[in-house]
Design an enzyme around this catalytic site. Sequence first.
Site, PDB file in Angstrom:
ATOM      1  N   TYR A 146     -17.190 -11.689  -1.031  1.00 28.88           N
ATOM      2  CA  TYR A 146     -16.871 -10.241  -0.290  1.00 28.88           C
ATOM      3  C   TYR A 146     -15.839 -10.591   0.427  1.00 28.88           C
ATOM      4  O   TYR A 146     -15.609 -11.624   1.290  1.00 28.88           O
ATOM      5  CB  TYR A 146     -18.067  -9.654   0.416  1.00 28.88           C
ATOM      6  CG  TYR A 146     -17.733  -8.611   1.201  1.00 28.88           C
ATOM      7  CD1 TYR A 146     -17.777  -7.357   0.346  1.00 28.88           C
ATOM      8  CD2 TYR A 146     -17.718  -8.464   2.646  1.00 28.88           C
ATOM      9  CE1 TYR A 146     -17.423  -6.280   1.267  1.00 28.88           C
ATOM     10  CE2 TYR A 146     -17.348  -7.741   3.325  1.00 28.88           C
ATOM     11  CZ  TYR A 146     -17.339  -6.262   2.728  1.00 28.88           C
ATOM     12  OH  TYR A 146     -17.278  -5.158   3.352  1.00 28.88           O
ATOM     13  N   ASP A 241     -10.274 -16.852   2.384  1.00 31.62           N
ATOM     14  CA  ASP A 241     -10.646 -16.062   3.268  1.00 31.62           C
ATOM     15  C   ASP A 241     -11.798 -16.538   4.041  1.00 31.62           C
ATOM     16  O   ASP A 241     -12.757 -16.847   3.800  1.00 31.62           O
ATOM     17  CB  ASP A 241     -11.442 -14.898   2.481  1.00 31.62           C
ATOM     18  CG  ASP A 241     -11.988 -13.790   3.361  1.00 31.62           C
ATOM     19  OD1 ASP A 241     -11.801 -14.079   4.562  1.00 31.62           O
ATOM     20  OD2 ASP A 241     -12.484 -12.657   2.658  1.00 31.62           O
ATOM     21  N   LYS A 269     -13.742 -11.941  12.632  1.00 27.88           N
ATOM     22  CA  LYS A 269     -15.067 -12.127  13.276  1.00 27.88           C
ATOM     23  C   LYS A 269     -14.840 -12.960  14.548  1.00 27.88           C
ATOM     24  O   LYS A 269     -14.566 -12.634  15.696  1.00 27.88           O
ATOM     25  CB  LYS A 269     -16.028 -12.913  12.201  1.00 27.88           C
ATOM     26  CG  LYS A 269     -16.219 -11.818  11.013  1.00 27.88           C
ATOM     27  CD  LYS A 269     -17.456 -12.141  10.081  1.00 27.88           C
ATOM     28  CE  LYS A 269     -17.663 -10.799   9.317  1.00 27.88           C
ATOM     29  NZ  LYS A 269     -17.612 -10.990   7.961  1.00 27.88           N
TER      30      LYS A 269
HETATM   31  C1  LIG Z   1     -16.882  -9.915   7.161  1.00 22.17           C
HETATM   32  C2  LIG Z   1     -15.900 -10.259   6.011  1.00 22.17           C
HETATM   33  C3  LIG Z   1     -14.689  -9.565   5.624  1.00 22.17           C
HETATM   34  C4  LIG Z   1     -14.565  -8.227   6.159  1.00 22.17           C
HETATM   35  O1  LIG Z   1     -14.299  -7.998   7.491  1.00 22.17           O
HETATM   36  P1  LIG Z   1     -14.358  -6.677   8.411  1.00 22.17           P
HETATM   37  O2  LIG Z   1     -14.058  -7.167   9.858  1.00 22.17           O
HETATM   38  O3  LIG Z   1     -15.938  -6.393   8.101  1.00 22.17           O
HETATM   39  O4  LIG Z   1     -13.633  -5.937   7.774  1.00 22.17           O
HETATM   40  C5  LIG Z   1     -14.002 -10.257   4.989  1.00 22.17           C
HETATM   41  N1  LIG Z   1     -14.113 -11.590   4.124  1.00 22.17           N
HETATM   42  C6  LIG Z   1     -15.200 -11.872   4.614  1.00 22.17           C
HETATM   43  C7  LIG Z   1     -15.461 -13.472   3.985  1.00 22.17           C
HETATM   44  C8  LIG Z   1     -16.248 -11.631   5.545  1.00 22.17           C
HETATM   45  O5  LIG Z   1     -17.182 -12.274   5.689  1.00 22.17           O
END
Ligand SMILES: *Cc1c(COP(=O)(O)O)cnc(C)c1O
Length: 432
Positions: A146, A241, A269
């Site tokens: 994701y 990511d 995060k």
């Molecule tokens: C949480 C997450 C996202 C998205 O971040 P948001 O702040 O919710 O838009 C993208 N990539 C990874 C790996 C994530 O865990």
Amino acid sequence: MNTNYPKSAALFEQAQRVIPGGVNSPVRAFRGVGGTPLFIQSAKGATITDADGRTYIDYVGSWGPMILGHAHDEVIAAIQQAATRGTSYGAPTELEIQLAESVIDAFPSIEKLRLTSSGTEATMSALRVARGFTGRPKIVKFEGCYHGHGDSLLVRAGSGVATLGLPDSPGVLAEVAQNTITVPFNDQAALEQIFDQIGEQIAAVIIEPVVGNMGCVPPAEGYLQAVRRITQKHGAVLIFDEVMTGFRVSFGGAQQLYGIIPDMTCLGKIIGGGLPVGAFGGRREIMDVVAPVGPVYQAGTLSGNPLAVTAGITTLRLLKSLDPYASLKETTHQLLDSMSNELTRAGITTVGNQVGSMFTCFFTSKPVSNWTTAAQSNRELYGRFFHAMLEQGIYLAPSQFEAAFVSIAHTQEIIDRTILAAQNAAKTLALK
Ligand SMILES: *Cc1c(COP(=O)(O)O)cnc(C)c1O
């Protein structure tokens, strides 16, 4: 109405009238485990307190940011101080330089960094930059990874999408989705094959180097090295990511842990310390295509917001001085190991995956190394375990396909209480 949680149940009713599904992010609705979501009133350290006044030991940690525990005194004090100086200026501040320098210091692969307000914005922007830089149209992602809810990334996207069982999202144009190629995670041959076929059209490969969004799934030995080698050979931009793993699995993220140098990195995060921050960065020559230096447009009214950036700077400073990673890993191992043992003793086989303070207890008997194997987990059984834990005051992720997180506020006493609850929950499950 759920009598165990009368206030939360009433609020959920009310919320559903004005907010789709009563929530502002789908997994919060508990559809993955059934029942009524808890409405939270406050949080401190390792615990959250709901609208009914019950306090729970929390392993969601706002889905990753709260590595220092909730409402850490120093972070809160810094935010309060910053708020007195105004909440947003729409002009540059010294704070943004400080956060960028802290990140670059921890991530040698990043030479320049742009701040955003969410992880989704970071990944969307990174893809635009990679396409602008290479002049190529296609991107490769991995099944069950994701990367936020940007159109071209909502293809086989794990997490909430998997929990709800939506194959792809309506509203994402076929023209957009067809430029996203999906291959299985941990499968080097599948990636090689796609590059052999259309390598010259691929702008970027985006990957969660440790997957958190199909539950916790680590990379196989040598896999990330192979991904690096293949992308380099074909001139595709490798985007790590690390929105979840950055400052989580180690201070320098998964790239430090596994010794890989990606071309670009997305963060979020933890770097916002619980406030909305995302970031994307990478090699100078790539980042210099971003406006106003280069032609690739990217912007944000609240990007680099002084409150959010202050929370981030303070969190990173504390993490650097505390260096809690070895101890977090040890605590998490002890918890997951004991939890699995209690379930085994009750006749329930599980597979525990862990990297640092991220973990998932999969209700399955075969190793979980990709989306296909993760999806074989018994979600119904996980749902029952989740509720048996919740009744004893333990708040796990409300889905089998989400990682759980341990923070520095999870003391031995809190871990022991969790293990005892798991013992009771395992017995409840065995009885049914
Ligand atoms: C949480 C997450 C996202 C998205 O971040 P948001 O702040 O919710 O838009 C993208 N990539 C990874 C790996 C994530 O865990």
